[in-house]
Design a protein around this motif. Structure first.
Motif, PDB file in Angstrom:
ATOM      1  N   HIS A 128     113.214  64.766  37.632  1.00  0.00           N
ATOM      2  CA  HIS A 128     114.570  64.386  38.321  1.00  0.00           C
ATOM      3  C   HIS A 128     115.481  64.431  37.154  1.00  0.00           C
ATOM      4  O   HIS A 128     115.427  64.011  36.040  1.00  0.00           O
ATOM      5  CB  HIS A 128     114.376  62.832  39.086  1.00  0.00           C
ATOM      6  CG  HIS A 128     113.628  62.676  39.931  1.00  0.00           C
ATOM      7  ND1 HIS A 128     113.721  63.466  41.126  1.00  0.00           N
ATOM      8  CD2 HIS A 128     112.129  62.228  40.324  1.00  0.00           C
ATOM      9  CE1 HIS A 128     113.097  63.202  42.195  1.00  0.00           C
ATOM     10  NE2 HIS A 128     111.995  62.439  41.438  1.00  0.00           N
ATOM     11  N   SER A 158     115.750  67.096  42.107  1.00  0.00           N
ATOM     12  CA  SER A 158     114.373  67.254  41.687  1.00  0.00           C
ATOM     13  C   SER A 158     114.354  68.642  41.026  1.00  0.00           C
ATOM     14  O   SER A 158     114.789  69.583  41.702  1.00  0.00           O
ATOM     15  CB  SER A 158     113.550  67.007  42.762  1.00  0.00           C
ATOM     16  OG  SER A 158     112.238  67.148  42.193  1.00  0.00           O
ATOM     17  N   ARG A 172     110.410  60.726  35.236  1.00  0.00           N
ATOM     18  CA  ARG A 172     109.498  61.434  36.090  1.00  0.00           C
ATOM     19  C   ARG A 172     109.092  60.917  37.136  1.00  0.00           C
ATOM     20  O   ARG A 172     108.923  59.398  37.087  1.00  0.00           O
ATOM     21  CB  ARG A 172     108.322  62.035  35.255  1.00  0.00           C
ATOM     22  CG  ARG A 172     108.536  63.187  34.388  1.00  0.00           C
ATOM     23  CD  ARG A 172     107.303  63.698  33.988  1.00  0.00           C
ATOM     24  NE  ARG A 172     107.531  65.019  32.954  1.00  0.00           N
ATOM     25  CZ  ARG A 172     107.973  66.230  33.513  1.00  0.00           C
ATOM     26  NH1 ARG A 172     107.991  66.381  34.765  1.00  0.00           N
ATOM     27  NH2 ARG A 172     108.094  67.136  32.906  1.00  0.00           N
ATOM     28  N   SER A 179     116.474  70.712  46.900  1.00  0.00           N
ATOM     29  CA  SER A 179     116.073  69.715  45.874  1.00  0.00           C
ATOM     30  C   SER A 179     117.056  68.799  45.627  1.00  0.00           C
ATOM     31  O   SER A 179     117.037  68.043  44.766  1.00  0.00           O
ATOM     32  CB  SER A 179     116.245  70.484  44.639  1.00  0.00           C
ATOM     33  OG  SER A 179     117.760  71.233  44.371  1.00  0.00           O
ATOM     34  N   ARG A 239     107.951  61.449  41.807  1.00  0.00           N
ATOM     35  CA  ARG A 239     107.708  62.310  42.979  1.00  0.00           C
ATOM     36  C   ARG A 239     109.020  62.171  44.025  1.00  0.00           C
ATOM     37  O   ARG A 239     109.613  63.099  44.455  1.00  0.00           O
ATOM     38  CB  ARG A 239     106.510  62.140  43.845  1.00  0.00           C
ATOM     39  CG  ARG A 239     105.474  62.315  42.952  1.00  0.00           C
ATOM     40  CD  ARG A 239     104.211  62.040  43.797  1.00  0.00           C
ATOM     41  NE  ARG A 239     104.036  62.760  45.090  1.00  0.00           N
ATOM     42  CZ  ARG A 239     102.958  62.178  45.694  1.00  0.00           C
ATOM     43  NH1 ARG A 239     102.118  61.429  45.656  1.00  0.00           N
ATOM     44  NH2 ARG A 239     102.993  62.972  46.918  1.00  0.00           N
ATOM     45  N   TRP A 240     109.783  60.840  43.867  1.00  0.00           N
ATOM     46  CA  TRP A 240     110.942  60.635  44.708  1.00  0.00           C
ATOM     47  C   TRP A 240     112.071  59.939  44.049  1.00  0.00           C
ATOM     48  O   TRP A 240     111.489  59.192  43.023  1.00  0.00           O
ATOM     49  CB  TRP A 240     110.595  59.909  45.823  1.00  0.00           C
ATOM     50  CG  TRP A 240     109.539  60.524  46.874  1.00  0.00           C
ATOM     51  CD1 TRP A 240     109.782  61.831  47.678  1.00  0.00           C
ATOM     52  CD2 TRP A 240     108.322  60.050  47.016  1.00  0.00           C
ATOM     53  NE1 TRP A 240     108.415  61.930  48.313  1.00  0.00           N
ATOM     54  CE2 TRP A 240     107.508  60.892  47.819  1.00  0.00           C
ATOM     55  CE3 TRP A 240     107.247  59.190  46.625  1.00  0.00           C
ATOM     56  CZ2 TRP A 240     106.294  61.144  48.376  1.00  0.00           C
ATOM     57  CZ3 TRP A 240     106.097  59.069  46.851  1.00  0.00           C
ATOM     58  CH2 TRP A 240     105.498  60.201  47.730  1.00  0.00           C
ATOM     59  N   SER A 241     113.186  59.822  44.383  1.00  0.00           N
ATOM     60  CA  SER A 241     114.206  59.046  43.808  1.00  0.00           C
ATOM     61  C   SER A 241     115.222  58.621  44.840  1.00  0.00           C
ATOM     62  O   SER A 241     115.269  59.027  46.038  1.00  0.00           O
ATOM     63  CB  SER A 241     115.061  59.822  42.831  1.00  0.00           C
ATOM     64  OG  SER A 241     115.861  60.913  43.260  1.00  0.00           O
TER      65      SER A 241
END
Length: 152
Positions: free
Chosen positions: A32, A27, A51, A10, A53-55
């Motif tokens: 996140h 995540s 919010r 995560s 899907r990726w950071s």
């Protein structure tokens, strides 16, 4: 003694701040978040992030202020996170930090605190820009159509 356990699957980005604190983007089913740890490893703060899907964990632009970009799967939106106050302020849509605290490869060095590298961003169309996090001013550096090549 073990202070906390971090779940590698995560963990999306990790890095050290100039003052020795450790930050980690994580995540979870709720979205996140940025976890802040003291130099001694003791958890200090959890900061919810937008919010997505990726950071991407960018550089530290001034003491205690880091850039985090979050993507919904199409484009990244960059945010300035104040780890002392726990605040998140949107910087720009379509931009991701070019330099990262955790680097992309094992030999990548993180950008120095406040260096020009902390203000470099890659646009969704591939251009390289300098973004002033305080004013929002953008300066194109590379990519895109040069003025002489544009057709009227």
């Amino acid at each position: 003694a073990i202070l906390t356990r971090l779940v590698p699957s995560s963990s999306l980005g990790t890095g050290f701040l100039a003052d020795g604190r450790f930050v980690l983007t994580e995540s979870s089913p709720d979205g996140h978040r940025l976890l802040v740890f003291g130099p001694d490893g003791v958890p200090q703060r959890t900061i919810p992030l937008p919010r997505g899907r990726w950071s991407v964990l960018g550089g530290e632009v001034t003491p205690g202020r880091v850039v985090v970009a979050v993507s919904d799967g199409s484009i990244y939106t960059s945010h300035l996170v104040d780890v002392d106050r726990g605040t998140v302020r949107k910087l720009a849509d379509g931009l991701s930090p070019a330099a990262r605290l955790n680097g992309n490869l094992s030999y990548d060095a993180p950008p120095a605190l406040g260096s020009d590298a902390t203000k470099l961003f890659v646009a969704s169309d591939g251009r390289l820009l300098r973004l002033d996090p305080d004013t929002g001013a953008r300066t194109p550096l590379l990519g895109g159509d040069p003025p002489a090549a544009r057709t009227p």
